[in-house]
Design a protein around this motif. Structure first.
Motif, PDB file in Angstrom:
ATOM      1  N   TYR A 166       0.834  -1.209   0.000  1.00 50.18           N
ATOM      2  CA  TYR A 166       0.000   0.000   0.000  1.00 50.18           C
ATOM      3  C   TYR A 166       0.872   1.265   0.000  1.00 50.18           C
ATOM      4  O   TYR A 166       0.591   2.215  -0.732  1.00 50.18           O
ATOM      5  CB  TYR A 166      -0.926  -0.019   1.214  1.00 50.18           C
ATOM      6  CG  TYR A 166      -1.933   1.109   1.232  1.00 50.18           C
ATOM      7  CD1 TYR A 166      -2.909   1.200   0.242  1.00 50.18           C
ATOM      8  CD2 TYR A 166      -1.908   2.074   2.225  1.00 50.18           C
ATOM      9  CE1 TYR A 166      -3.845   2.217   0.239  1.00 50.18           C
ATOM     10  CE2 TYR A 166      -2.845   3.106   2.240  1.00 50.18           C
ATOM     11  CZ  TYR A 166      -3.809   3.181   1.242  1.00 50.18           C
ATOM     12  OH  TYR A 166      -4.738   4.203   1.248  1.00 50.18           O
ATOM     13  N   ASP A 208      -5.958   2.552  -9.757  1.00 54.54           N
ATOM     14  CA  ASP A 208      -6.865   1.394  -9.793  1.00 54.54           C
ATOM     15  C   ASP A 208      -6.538   0.411  -8.665  1.00 54.54           C
ATOM     16  O   ASP A 208      -7.427  -0.224  -8.100  1.00 54.54           O
ATOM     17  CB  ASP A 208      -6.750   0.668 -11.138  1.00 54.54           C
ATOM     18  CG  ASP A 208      -7.394   1.456 -12.271  1.00 54.54           C
ATOM     19  OD1 ASP A 208      -8.199   2.362 -11.984  1.00 54.54           O
ATOM     20  OD2 ASP A 208      -7.068   1.172 -13.443  1.00 54.54           O
ATOM     21  N   LEU A 209      -5.246   0.287  -8.367  1.00 59.03           N
ATOM     22  CA  LEU A 209      -4.807  -0.667  -7.353  1.00 59.03           C
ATOM     23  C   LEU A 209      -5.129  -0.203  -5.936  1.00 59.03           C
ATOM     24  O   LEU A 209      -5.438  -1.027  -5.061  1.00 59.03           O
ATOM     25  CB  LEU A 209      -3.289  -0.888  -7.489  1.00 59.03           C
ATOM     26  CG  LEU A 209      -2.620  -1.845  -6.510  1.00 59.03           C
ATOM     27  CD1 LEU A 209      -3.199  -3.254  -6.637  1.00 59.03           C
ATOM     28  CD2 LEU A 209      -1.109  -1.860  -6.717  1.00 59.03           C
ATOM     29  N   LYS A 224      -8.355  -1.425  -4.199  1.00 58.83           N
ATOM     30  CA  LYS A 224      -8.304  -2.882  -4.016  1.00 58.83           C
ATOM     31  C   LYS A 224      -7.457  -3.236  -2.795  1.00 58.83           C
ATOM     32  O   LYS A 224      -7.820  -4.102  -1.997  1.00 58.83           O
ATOM     33  CB  LYS A 224      -7.745  -3.558  -5.268  1.00 58.83           C
ATOM     34  CG  LYS A 224      -8.643  -3.409  -6.490  1.00 58.83           C
ATOM     35  CD  LYS A 224      -7.982  -4.001  -7.733  1.00 58.83           C
ATOM     36  CE  LYS A 224      -8.852  -3.777  -8.969  1.00 58.83           C
ATOM     37  NZ  LYS A 224      -8.190  -4.253 -10.213  1.00 58.83           N
ATOM     38  N   LEU A 225      -6.323  -2.569  -2.659  1.00 52.13           N
ATOM     39  CA  LEU A 225      -5.462  -2.812  -1.502  1.00 52.13           C
ATOM     40  C   LEU A 225      -6.144  -2.367  -0.212  1.00 52.13           C
ATOM     41  O   LEU A 225      -6.026  -3.036   0.822  1.00 52.13           O
ATOM     42  CB  LEU A 225      -4.123  -2.079  -1.669  1.00 52.13           C
ATOM     43  CG  LEU A 225      -3.166  -2.656  -2.711  1.00 52.13           C
ATOM     44  CD1 LEU A 225      -1.945  -1.737  -2.860  1.00 52.13           C
ATOM     45  CD2 LEU A 225      -2.714  -4.059  -2.315  1.00 52.13           C
ATOM     46  N   GLU A 226      -6.859  -1.255  -0.269  1.00 49.97           N
ATOM     47  CA  GLU A 226      -7.575  -0.773   0.924  1.00 49.97           C
ATOM     48  C   GLU A 226      -8.621  -1.786   1.373  1.00 49.97           C
ATOM     49  O   GLU A 226      -8.810  -2.008   2.569  1.00 49.97           O
ATOM     50  CB  GLU A 226      -8.219   0.590   0.634  1.00 49.97           C
ATOM     51  CG  GLU A 226      -7.198   1.717   0.529  1.00 49.97           C
ATOM     52  CD  GLU A 226      -7.801   3.025   0.043  1.00 49.97           C
ATOM     53  OE1 GLU A 226      -8.996   3.007  -0.368  1.00 49.97           O
ATOM     54  OE2 GLU A 226      -7.110   4.050   0.077  1.00 49.97           O
ATOM     55  N   GLU A 227      -9.286  -2.416   0.399  1.00 49.13           N
ATOM     56  CA  GLU A 227     -10.279  -3.438   0.725  1.00 49.13           C
ATOM     57  C   GLU A 227      -9.603  -4.662   1.355  1.00 49.13           C
ATOM     58  O   GLU A 227     -10.109  -5.220   2.341  1.00 49.13           O
ATOM     59  CB  GLU A 227     -11.037  -3.849  -0.544  1.00 49.13           C
ATOM     60  CG  GLU A 227     -12.309  -4.645  -0.297  1.00 49.13           C
ATOM     61  CD  GLU A 227     -13.400  -3.819   0.362  1.00 49.13           C
ATOM     62  OE1 GLU A 227     -14.328  -4.438   0.906  1.00 49.13           O
ATOM     63  OE2 GLU A 227     -13.339  -2.577   0.344  1.00 49.13           O
ATOM     64  N   GLU A 228      -8.472  -5.066   0.803  1.00 44.05           N
ATOM     65  CA  GLU A 228      -7.727  -6.207   1.360  1.00 44.05           C
ATOM     66  C   GLU A 228      -7.271  -5.912   2.784  1.00 44.05           C
ATOM     67  O   GLU A 228      -7.319  -6.786   3.654  1.00 44.05           O
ATOM     68  CB  GLU A 228      -6.508  -6.528   0.490  1.00 44.05           C
ATOM     69  CG  GLU A 228      -6.837  -7.232  -0.822  1.00 44.05           C
ATOM     70  CD  GLU A 228      -5.567  -7.665  -1.549  1.00 44.05           C
ATOM     71  OE1 GLU A 228      -4.698  -8.287  -0.902  1.00 44.05           O
ATOM     72  OE2 GLU A 228      -5.450  -7.368  -2.753  1.00 44.05           O
TER      73      GLU A 228
END
Length: 350
Positions: free
Chosen positions: A37, A72-73, A76-80
């Motif tokens: 992140y 874009d990434l 997604k990383l925040e959700e993970e």
């Protein structure tokens, strides 16, 4: 933490060592997410600076691509990270004992139980997990009246826990002479395998019997008393009543190994019963919980005429029944995992 798990005193205390090792693995995964992140945020910042300062068209284009890719990434990383921060089920990392029982439907139910076992065996093989059959009762025309087996590997319970419940099949059975559709069922139970230190068993109270195994193994398996049967008096902590637990194991031709596996099943059985209150408490808090709760509930239908598999807990359908029965069950497990994580995040108010 890494120093602690290499300390000889910690290693000697198996209960503490196992807990610290699991905690270390979880923290390591979280730190890796944090590192990814931070790299993503730095890449976004660098790309923006390049777009402002750089005059070269090619460099600007590279900066735009870098910015777009990392923007874009980032979500997604925040959700993970959100999911990783939700307290995990402490059972997820464990191996499992699985049980498949033919239900309503007679011979067809036994055939379906055989289909389910083959499905899980192929799935476990694809994951690199080991499967060891501990007890089998074969059906009259094939399949199994019941089959018990152990699965060992990485995060096995966390993956397979969603499979507990009643599985229903709708098809024209091979045993049907007039082409009529039948509905049959089989029950699947997925139990986290208890570690030795988690259950207190007085081995002096165990009564052991040996017998000649039958079934897989050929003629040699019948010549020696390799099968083992244990009886153990267990006091139910909720009712105070004493009940006898009966477990058989015919996994191998080696009697000591069968005894070891029977003890593992005994520990798992007691652990499961003693932790049922914990399971029920979670289920009462999470209305849409998919991993635990009432094991007698119908969770999934396998409809052969329409070639579909439907999970009734989340209303998810896959239109590749043959592929599913061939072990391609990961998309279903992924959908159930997403539903479970959403509920856990809601509970944790993330």
């Amino acid at each position: 933490m890494s120093t602690l798990i290499t300390d000889p005193d910690v290693i000697a205390d198996q209960e503490r060592y196992v807990k610290l090792t699991r905690e270390y693995k979880e923290l390591d995964q979280l730190m890796n997410l944090r590192s990814r992140y931070v790299d993503c945020l730095n890449a976004i910042s660098e790309a923006k600076d390049l777009l402002i300062a750089e005059q070269d068209p090619d460099m600007k284009e590279m900066a735009r691509e870098q910015l777009s890719e990392n923007e874009d990434l980032q979500p997604k990383l925040e959700e993970e990270i959100k999911i990783a921060l939700v307290p995990k089920d402490p059972e997820d990392a464990k191996n499992v004992q699985m049980e498949i029982r033919a239900g309503t439907g007679g011979d067809e139910a036994a055939l379906f139980a055989g289909d389910l076992f083959n499905m899980y065996k192929k799935y476990c093989d694809s994951k690199g997990w080991s499967v060891a059959i501990t007890s089998v009762s074969e059906g009259a025309v094939g399949g199994f009246k019941e089959i018990d087996f152990a699965v060992s590997g990485d995060n096995v319970y966390g993956t397979l826990k969603y499979e507990s419940g009643v599985h229903r099949v709708q098809r024209v059975p091979a045993t049907e002479t007039q082409g009529r559709m039948h509905t049959s069922a089989a029950t699947v139970a997925v139990l986290p395998e208890a570690d030795k230190f988690e259950v207190n068993i007085n081995e002096g109270d165990i009564k052991w019997d040996t017998f000649r195994s039958s079934g897989a193994g050929g003629q040699n398996v019948n010549k020696v008393e390799s099968g083992v049967r244990l009886r153990y008096p267990w006091r139910n902590p909720n009712t105070g009543e004493v009940e006898e637990i009966l477990i058989e194991c015919t996994e191998t031709r080696d009697q000591p190994k069968n005894k070891e596996r029977a003890l593992a099943r005994l520990r798992t059985f007691i652990y499961d019963r003693e932790h049922q209150k914990y399971v029920d408490d979670i289920a009462s808090r999470r209305k849409s919980l998919v991993s635990t709760g009432d094991r007698s509930a119908k969770i999934r239908t396998y409809n052969f005429p329409q070639g579909r598999v439907t999970d009734h807990r989340i209303g998810f359908t896959i239109y590749d029944l043959q592929g599913f029965l061939s072990g391609d069950i990961q998309p279903m497990i992924d959908a159930l995992t997403v539903a479970e994580n959403a509920e856990r995040m809601k509970e944790a108010e993330l």
